[in-house]
Design an enzyme around this catalytic site. Structure first.
Site, mmCIF file in Angstrom:
data_model
loop_
_atom_site.group_PDB
_atom_site.id
_atom_site.type_symbol
_atom_site.label_atom_id
_atom_site.label_comp_id
_atom_site.label_asym_id
_atom_site.label_seq_id
_atom_site.Cartn_x
_atom_site.Cartn_y
_atom_site.Cartn_z
ATOM 1 N N TRP A 54 0.873 -1.304 -0.010
ATOM 2 C CA TRP A 54 0.108 -0.066 -0.011
ATOM 3 C C TRP A 54 1.028 1.128 -0.050
ATOM 4 O O TRP A 54 1.965 1.559 0.919
ATOM 5 C CB TRP A 54 -0.894 0.012 1.160
ATOM 6 C CG TRP A 54 -2.000 1.202 1.248
ATOM 7 C CD1 TRP A 54 -2.874 1.713 0.604
ATOM 8 C CD2 TRP A 54 -2.043 1.808 2.468
ATOM 9 N NE1 TRP A 54 -3.294 2.546 0.868
ATOM 10 C CE2 TRP A 54 -3.125 2.725 2.268
ATOM 11 C CE3 TRP A 54 -1.512 1.903 4.018
ATOM 12 C CZ2 TRP A 54 -3.531 3.752 3.032
ATOM 13 C CZ3 TRP A 54 -1.837 2.785 4.647
ATOM 14 C CH2 TRP A 54 -2.974 3.686 4.604
ATOM 15 N N LYS A 73 -13.570 -0.863 6.858
ATOM 16 C CA LYS A 73 -13.986 -1.563 5.454
ATOM 17 C C LYS A 73 -15.091 -2.395 5.772
ATOM 18 O O LYS A 73 -16.052 -2.627 5.202
ATOM 19 C CB LYS A 73 -12.936 -2.116 5.044
ATOM 20 C CG LYS A 73 -11.797 -1.384 4.024
ATOM 21 C CD LYS A 73 -10.878 -0.756 5.285
ATOM 22 C CE LYS A 73 -9.882 -0.081 4.372
ATOM 23 N NZ LYS A 73 -8.653 0.707 5.386
ATOM 24 N N ASP A 95 -0.473 -5.720 9.080
ATOM 25 C CA ASP A 95 -1.646 -4.756 8.749
ATOM 26 C C ASP A 95 -2.807 -5.607 8.528
ATOM 27 O O ASP A 95 -2.784 -6.327 7.583
ATOM 28 C CB ASP A 95 -1.122 -4.078 7.506
ATOM 29 C CG ASP A 95 -2.022 -2.873 7.272
ATOM 30 O OD1 ASP A 95 -3.286 -2.936 7.915
ATOM 31 O OD2 ASP A 95 -1.565 -1.861 6.454
#
Length: 396
Positions: free
Chosen positions: A130, A245, A210
């Site tokens: 990312w 999310k 993560d």
């Protein structure tokens, strides 16, 4: 004082948003922005979230601060969701949660903690990763390194990853994606996670996991396999979790930094330092998103509804992956892009070149990041035939 300040290029994805809005092609497709979308192209508010907010509005009695670590009721539900309801780590009081402004905020807390408490330690991220990982860790003054993750044939390069991890200096930090790797969609198998555990333990590395997309890959518990494996078998670990999310509350910025220590006494020491880091960053986290999550997960009926909705989202994405490959079959491209069906999460490293991505944008109004990363949630059964035809055209 400001005369010397130069303009810098804007965020590439935000630039895609503006370009997409201006495009007059009636068949245009947005595969760039990293949010979930339904079949109508909307990012809906979950029914469980709407019900939780209605209850909060009715029952809320204060807008006071919730403290640097956030609301205890939020930690009470996030810790077992991430580590497991019967987690030996939780039973031993080895884990501590700090509510944060999104997963990004949790990563910044982790970065500042590493910078102040582990000075001189480098941090290793997958290549690719990312993009904001680079900005967050560099801004905290940590030396950044990369390890291989995808090979030139657009496949998971676990051999390269394994070899690189074995050469990382002892005590450095390694960033691992728990599931739904962003941006590639390539995830580690359970056997590969076992190998990573052994290397991390042997090299005495500190894993920073993560965990932004729990529930979007194979399931809430299935996606947590690597997280729980490392937390239960290592003395120390850092986990950054996001509820933005899987609860669809992107704008509420709801995340969590989870620290795992050798024992409860060490955890108390670490927790005191994390509180200072949070205080120096933003003092207190925003309360509303965490209150939504807490309201849902403390209520059996709302939890069941949320799980049902999350399953629908996950199944839709995984079905679209398979249907995308099927749509390419008439053009003889199904084998070339078979990896899309194998990947997990919202993102896919399609293997399209920057030049092909440019042609898709200019000739067909199909927008994605130039690396070839596509947001699979932007697929629909209505646009798949058009996408397949366009991809076939740029593969001539």
């Amino acid at each position: 004082m400001f005369e010397h300040i130069e303009r810098v290029p804007g965020d590439a994805i935000l630039g895609l948003i503006e370009a997409f809005k201006k495009d007059t092609n009636p068949q245009k497709v947005d595969l760039g922005v990293g949010v979930y979308r339904d079949s109508q192209g909307n990012t809906p508010v979950m029914r469980a979230v709407k019900e939780a907010e209605a209850r909060l509005l009715k029952n809320e009695t204060t807008k006071t601060y919730i403290g640097s670590h956030g609301a205890p009721s939020y930690s009470e539900v996030v810790l077992p969701m991430v580590l497991g309801a019967e987690s030996p780590v939780l039973k031993a009081n080895r884990a501590s949660a700090t509510q944060s402004p999104g997963g990004t905020g949790a990563l910044r807390l982790a970065a500042d903690f590493i910078s102040t408490q582990l000075p001189g330690k480098g941090i290793w991220v997958s290549d690719p990763t990312w993009p904001n990982h680079h900005g967050i860790f560099t801004a905290a003054g940590i030396e950044l390194h990369k390890y291989p993750y995808v090979d030139p044939d657009n496949r998971l390069d676990f051999d390269g990853m394994r070899t690189a991890l074995k050469s990382i200096p002892e005590g450095d930090v390694v960033v691992l994606h728990a599931c739904c790797h962003n941006p590639t969609g390539f995830d580690l198998s359970q056997d590969q996670w076992q190998e990573v555990l052994e290397i991390v333990r042997e090299r005495k590395l500190l894993p920073l996991i993560d965990f932004a997309y729990q529930g979007f890959g194979e399931g809430l518990d299935e996606d947590a396999y690597g997280v729980r494996l490392l937390a239960e078998n290592l003395d120390e670990a850092i986990i950054t979790s996001s509820c933005s999310k899987n609860f669809g509350i992107y704008c509420e910025r709801t995340g969590c930094l989870i620290m795992v220590a050798k024992d409860s006494e060490q955890m108390d020491n670490i927790r005191s330092q994390v509180a200072i880091v949070a205080r120096e960053n933003y003092s207190n986290p925003p309360a509303h998103g965490g209150a939504i999550v807490s309201e849902i997960l403390h209520d059996a009926e709302l939890t069941a509804l949320w799980r049902e909705e999350l399953t629908e989202m996950r199944d839709r994405i995984n079905t679209l992956r398979r249907d995308f490959v099927e749509a390419l079959k008439p053009y003889g491209l199904d084998e070339k892009y078979a990896c899309v069906a194998e990947q997990r999460g919202m993102f896919s490293y399609t293997g399209l070149t920057p030049e092909q991505v440019d042609r898709l944008r200019d000739e067909f109004g199909i927008y994605m990041v130039r690396s070839g990363r596509a947001n699979v949630a932007g697929f629909s059964h209505e646009n798949l035939p058009y996408l397949a035809k366009a991809i076939a055209a740029v593969n001539d």
